[in-house]
Design an enzyme around this catalytic site. Sequence first.
Site, PDB file in Angstrom:
ATOM      1  N   PRO A   1      46.169  48.195  50.412  1.00  0.00           N
ATOM      2  CA  PRO A   1      44.819  48.239  50.958  1.00  0.00           C
ATOM      3  C   PRO A   1      43.827  47.218  50.378  1.00  0.00           C
ATOM      4  CG  PRO A   1      45.166  50.069  49.448  1.00  0.00           C
ATOM      5  CD  PRO A   1      46.485  49.375  49.587  1.00  0.00           C
TER       6      PRO A   1
ATOM      7  N   HIS B   1      27.961  43.007  56.530  1.00  0.00           N
ATOM      8  CA  HIS B   1      27.976  42.371  55.206  1.00  0.00           C
ATOM      9  C   HIS B   1      28.200  40.864  55.308  1.00  0.00           C
ATOM     10  CE1 HIS B   1      28.712  46.071  52.454  1.00  0.00           C
ATOM     11  NE2 HIS B   1      27.834  46.310  53.398  1.00  0.00           N
TER      12      HIS B   1
ATOM     13  N   LYS C   1      43.270  44.957  55.377  1.00  0.00           N
ATOM     14  CA  LYS C   1      43.787  44.277  56.570  1.00  0.00           C
ATOM     15  C   LYS C   1      44.504  45.227  57.537  1.00  0.00           C
ATOM     16  CE  LYS C   1      42.330  40.214  55.759  1.00  0.00           C
ATOM     17  NZ  LYS C   1      41.059  39.956  56.413  1.00  0.00           N
TER      18      LYS C   1
ATOM     19  N   TYR D   1      34.072  44.147  43.728  1.00  0.00           N
ATOM     20  CA  TYR D   1      35.475  44.139  43.298  1.00  0.00           C
ATOM     21  C   TYR D   1      35.443  43.887  41.790  1.00  0.00           C
ATOM     22  CZ  TYR D   1      36.773  43.626  48.258  1.00  0.00           C
ATOM     23  OH  TYR D   1      36.945  43.819  49.610  1.00  0.00           O
TER      24      TYR D   1
ATOM     25  N   TYR E   1      39.589  36.484  54.318  1.00  0.00           N
ATOM     26  CA  TYR E   1      38.909  37.774  54.121  1.00  0.00           C
ATOM     27  C   TYR E   1      38.219  38.240  55.398  1.00  0.00           C
ATOM     28  CZ  TYR E   1      35.992  41.287  51.750  1.00  0.00           C
ATOM     29  OH  TYR E   1      35.372  42.456  51.372  1.00  0.00           O
TER      30      TYR E   1
HETATM   31  C1  PHB Z   1      37.013  50.353  52.071  1.00  0.00           C
HETATM   32  O1  PHB Z   1      35.798  50.502  52.148  1.00  0.00           O
HETATM   33  O2  PHB Z   1      37.789  51.270  52.351  1.00  0.00           O
HETATM   34  C2  PHB Z   1      37.573  49.047  51.615  1.00  0.00           C
HETATM   35  C3  PHB Z   1      36.751  47.940  51.579  1.00  0.00           C
HETATM   36  C4  PHB Z   1      37.257  46.715  51.154  1.00  0.00           C
HETATM   37  C5  PHB Z   1      38.576  46.612  50.758  1.00  0.00           C
HETATM   38  C6  PHB Z   1      39.415  47.717  50.808  1.00  0.00           C
HETATM   39  C7  PHB Z   1      38.915  48.951  51.241  1.00  0.00           C
HETATM   40  O3  PHB Z   1      39.027  45.408  50.321  1.00  0.00           O
END
Ligand code: PHB
Length: 420
Positions: free
Chosen positions: A295, A75, A299, A203, A387
Site C-alpha cells: 500500500p 492535495h 496504487k 511520510y 506518484y
Molecule cells: C491512505 O490515506 O490510505 C494512503 C495515502 C497515501 C499512501 C498510502 C495510503 O501512500
Amino acid sequence: MRRLRTQVVIVGAGPSGLLLSHLLSLRGVDSIVVERRSREYVEQRVRAGLLEQGTVDLLRQAGLADRLDREGLVHEGFELRFDGSQHRLPFAELTGWTTCMYGQQEVVKDLIKARAAAGGQLYFGIEDVAPLDVETDAPRVRCTVQGEPMEIIGDFVAGCDGFHGVCRHSVPTGALTTYEHAYPFAWLGILASAAPSTEELIYAVHEGGFALHSMRSPTISRLYLQVGPAEPLADWPDDRIWAELRTRFALHGQEVLNEGPILSRSVTAMRSFVVEPMQYRRLFLAGDAAHIVPPSAAKGLNLAVADVRHLAAAFTAWYADGSRELLDGYSRACLAAVWQGQEFSAFMTSLLHRFPAEDDYAVKLRQARLRDLVTSRAAATAFAEHYVGLARARLAGAIGERQSSPRTRAGTAGGSTHQA
Ligand code: PHB
Ligand code: APR
C-alpha cells in the site's frame, strides 16, 4: 434452477466490478454483478484513500463525482520526514497534477448508489459463486440466491473478485504465470476521530519504522505504522499506537499530533502479486484479482480503475461492431501499467521502510536516496510523475488529452482545481 442471461457476468462488487458495471451500462452493455459479502460490509470496508487525478477525472466523466467534488480533499504536495528534518515534495508544481483524498469505501458507496438508481442487477451475500465453461462462448456463473440455485449465462465473465476470489482459480493450471513477493513487515492502520494534524500527508522515515499521516475528512485522520509481518492487533492497545505514532513523527519535540477515539483498526500484509496474462478465453481479470501492490504508494485502487477503463472500452467495441482488437490487447495494455505500478510501489516501499535484517550500509543508501529526492528537481519530478499517475497516463498514450488542459498548458503551479 433459475436461469438469467446477460452480456457480462461480473464477479465481485469492489471498486473494479462496480465501476465496470457502471461504465458498461453507460454504453448500453448489460451486466449482472454477484458479490460474496453483504452491501453493508463492502460499504464499510476501510482501505486506502488516495485517488490520482486521472482516477478522479474518470469518475467525474462517468457522473460519479458529485460527492467526491464536494468532500474530496485536493492535495498538491506532501511532507517527507527523515533524519530529523522535514521537506516538502510539491508534486502539483512539478507535474501539474493533483491527488484527492477520498476513502475507497466512499467510492464504493457512490458506485452502489449509482447502480441501484439505474436499476442495475447487483446480488449481495452470494457465497458459492462458481465460474463455469469459461473456455466456451457461453461462460456461466453458478450460485445460490436466497436458497434457490441460479445460473447466470453471459458472453463474458469479468473476474473482479479481488486477491482471494474464485475466478483466477477457475483457469486451468499452467495457463497463467504468477509473480509474487512478500515483505517482512505489515501496516497497522487506524481511522481516528481527530482533525488531521497537518493539511498534507506526512511520510515519516524513522529508525523504529515507517509511519504515515493521512486523512479522510476535516475531522477524520488515517494513520499507519510499520509493524511486524504477523502482529496481533491485541498487542496494540490505543496508548501504544499513539505513543509509537508520536515517536515516529517527532521532529523537534514540540509538534502536536491530534489524537482521538480510534474508529477502526487493521493490519495489512505487504505483498506484491501479478498474474499473466489477465485473460483466459472468455474470462477477464481486473483489479486485485490480477495484481496487488504493497500500500505504500496507494496504487491498488488507481491500477484497478485503469484496468476497468480498458476492459469497458474493449467490451463496448466488441458489442458495437464485433471488433476483438481491444479485447485481445487487454492484458498487454494493462500489464505495462501494472508493472510500472509494481516498480514504483516496490521503490517507495524500500525507500520508506526499515527492513528487519538490513545492515548500516543499507540504511545509509536509503538516506542518500531520500536526500536526492529532496535536493534534485529532476529526481523529485520523476518521483512525482509516478506518484500522481502521470507516468501511467503517458504509457497509455493518454497524455495528448491532458496537454490541452488549461492548467498544464500554462504550466501553472499550485492550483488545486479538478479538471474534467
Ligand atoms: C491512505 O490515506 O490510505 C494512503 C495515502 C497515501 C499512501 C498510502 C495510503 O501512500
Ligand atoms: N464471489 C463473489 N465475490 C467475491 C468472491 C467470490 N468468491 N471473492 C471475493 N469477492 C468480492 C469481495 O468480497 C470484494 O467485494 O470481490 C470484491 C473484490 O473487491 P476488492 O478486493 O476491493 O478488489 P477490486 O475491486 O479489484 O479493488 C481494487 O484497490 O486499494 C486497492 O486492494 C484495494 O480493494 C482494493 C483494490
